[in-house]
Design an enzyme around this catalytic site. Structure first.
Site, short mmCIF file in Angstrom:
data_model
loop_
_atom_site.label_atom_id
_atom_site.label_comp_id
_atom_site.label_asym_id
_atom_site.label_seq_id
_atom_site.Cartn_x
_atom_site.Cartn_y
_atom_site.Cartn_z
N ASP A 168 9.47 5.07 -10.89
CA ASP A 168 9.02 5.67 -12.15
C ASP A 168 9.81 6.91 -12.51
O ASP A 168 10.02 7.20 -13.70
CB ASP A 168 7.53 6.02 -12.07
CG ASP A 168 6.64 4.80 -12.28
OD1 ASP A 168 7.18 3.69 -12.46
OD2 ASP A 168 5.40 4.95 -12.27
N SER A 223 0.80 -1.21 0.00
CA SER A 223 0.00 0.00 0.00
C SER A 223 0.84 1.27 0.00
O SER A 223 1.43 1.62 -1.00
CB SER A 223 -0.96 -0.05 1.19
OG SER A 223 -2.07 0.79 0.96
N LYS A 266 -1.12 -4.25 -3.12
CA LYS A 266 -2.38 -3.70 -2.62
C LYS A 266 -2.52 -2.28 -3.17
O LYS A 266 -1.97 -1.34 -2.63
CB LYS A 266 -2.38 -3.72 -1.10
CG LYS A 266 -3.76 -3.51 -0.47
CD LYS A 266 -4.03 -2.06 -0.22
CE LYS A 266 -5.35 -1.87 0.48
NZ LYS A 266 -5.65 -0.46 0.69
#
Length: 441
Positions: A310, A299, A324
């Site tokens: 990224d 999470s 999750k």
């Protein structure tokens, strides 16, 4: 109907032993309304079944119990993270976000045949008892876990500090289940920890994203810079077995290492979306950063990992994360109970959803058990050119040939040195940091 968010929690479990998020419920447009006639038929069906149970069930049962059971079943049928919170659990949620609560110190999720351990929380009774991410609880004391809802399991595992509970655990790769006795305690989770791995190389550990995690992390970085004589050569951010926490803290921690760009966005069925962007400023001034993740990283941990990966700000090392990628909102009800319901999915800056897939590290390193080297074994001396009789001199006339080390003071604590001897993932992270630092000159 629309949801106005006051605070959002991203946690790996359907019924978290940590914390929950609160939203205010406001009527309005946005969700497609079901056909009125169908609604009436279904409500009539529910009413008839409830009345039949009232009259025919072998024992008298209260309306409150029937309604609570219906709500529990309704939400549990949606996904592993939606649930009904009774008064006791709803009261506990605000206590949990501060980092102090009673229980065992584990994050759980629904699983076939029992209850899955998402992650044990560091420095808690469960962690010290050897509970690991991925363990399956098949019995709680003498009761089968598969017969319990997550809310019921949480209630059984919570209890007065000092009392004991026995969990029967099945671990993949082992032949038979084993019983683990754990003594309950008041869990005080220290969100941020830090140390030096070696002179100039910082170790930053986030165990859970709580209120003030970002502030504590900044303080820890500042302290480690001082210990290193004002200079750092790089850092390791350890998010292993971090089950999640508050969304705003995941955003703040990501922003600490990013100068610009998107951090995370969410999308809901109603078309409502949120997006969070980084502000200028990097606490490490662009120094090499390694992020450690594993299957217990969930999470909020995945938000940070995904954003840094990224944007190519950090190298991710370890094993695939939990996966999750959904957002839960908690809606208080008028009688002191609440519902926690999945309202959105979140997306990394590149637009990928990690729901049920997780984040793959850039470098896969399985954690291996390292056995200490036997002290009684004789050390075999190494031989180099300088040991050979009649070797030629190098002509350097005493000048140093070794590359200059980072100008940093301080060193790892004794505890960290022992940990480095046993933690293969951390060893690889430090080696990689040194390599990146050497490459940058």
């Amino acid at each position: 109907m629309s949801l106005t968010l006051r605070r959002v929690l991203l946690s790996a479990s359907a019924v978290s032993l940590l914390a929950v998020a609160v939203v205010a419920w406001q009527p309005g447009s946005g969700y497609q309304q079901a056909d009125a006639a169908t609604d009436y038929q279904q409500l009539q069906k529910f009413s008839r079944v409830m009345e039949m149970v009232r009259q025919a069930y072998v024992e008298e049962v209260s309306d409150e119990k029937l309604i609570d059971g219906a709500l529990t079943g309704m939400l549990a049928s949606l996904d592993p993270h939606s649930t009904y919170l009774d008064k006791e659990m709803f009261k506990q949620m605000n206590v949990d976000t501060t980092g102090e609560f009673g229980g065992l110190g584990i994050e759980i999720s629904a699983a076939e045949g029992g209850i899955r351990i998402v992650s044990p929380i560091e420095d808690t009774p469960a962690y010290r008892a050897g509970i690991k991410a991925g363990d399956l609880i098949i019995k709680i004391d003498d009761e089968l876990a598969r017969d319990l809802s997550l809310a019921e399991a949480v209630k059984k595992m919570r209890g007065k500090p000092g009392t004991s509970i026995t969990l029967t655990i099945f671990r993949q790769g082992e032949d038979a289940p084993k019983e683990v006795a754990i003594v309950r305690a008041v869990i005080k989770v220290k969100s941020v920890k830090g140390d030096l791995l070696a002179p100039g190389y910082a170790y930053l550990r986030i165990t859970q994203f709580q209120e003030r995690t970002d502030t504590l992390l900044r303080q820890q970085i500042s302290e480690l810079k001082k210990q290193s004589g004002g200079k750092l050569a790089g850092a390791v951010l350890d998010l292993r077995n971090n089950p999640g926490g508050l969304l705003n803290q995941a955003v703040e921690v990501s922003d600490m290492f990013l100068d610009k760009g998107n951090i995370v966005s969410t999308k809901s069925r109603a078309g409502k979306s949120m997006s969070f962007d980084a502000q200028p400023g990097d606490e490490l001034d662009g120094l090499p950063l390694i992020v450690l993740i594993n299957n217990g990283s969930a999470s909020a941990s995945e938000i940070v990992s995904g954003a840094l990966q990224d944007h190519h700000r950090a190298v991710l090392l370890g094993t695939r994360s939990f996966g999750k990628g959904s957002v839960q909102s908690v809606v208080p009800l008028s009688d002191g109970t609440a519902i926690k319901v999945t309202t959105a999915l979140y997306y990394t800056p590149s637009g990928r959803s990690i729901q049920a897939t997780g984040i793959d590290p850039d470098i896969i390193v399985e954690q291996q058990l390292v056995k200490p080297v036997a002290q009684d074994k004789p050390e075999i001396p190494s031989v180099s050119e300088s040991n050979l009789k009649g070797h030629l001199s190098n002509g350097n006339h005493g000048k140093p040939t070794a590359k200059k080390a980072p100008e940093a003071t301080g060193d790892a604590s004794d505890e960290m040195k022992k940990r480095l001897e046993l933690d293969t993932q951390l060893q690889r992270a430090l080696d990689l940091l040194r390599g990146l630092h050497a490459l940058k000159g």
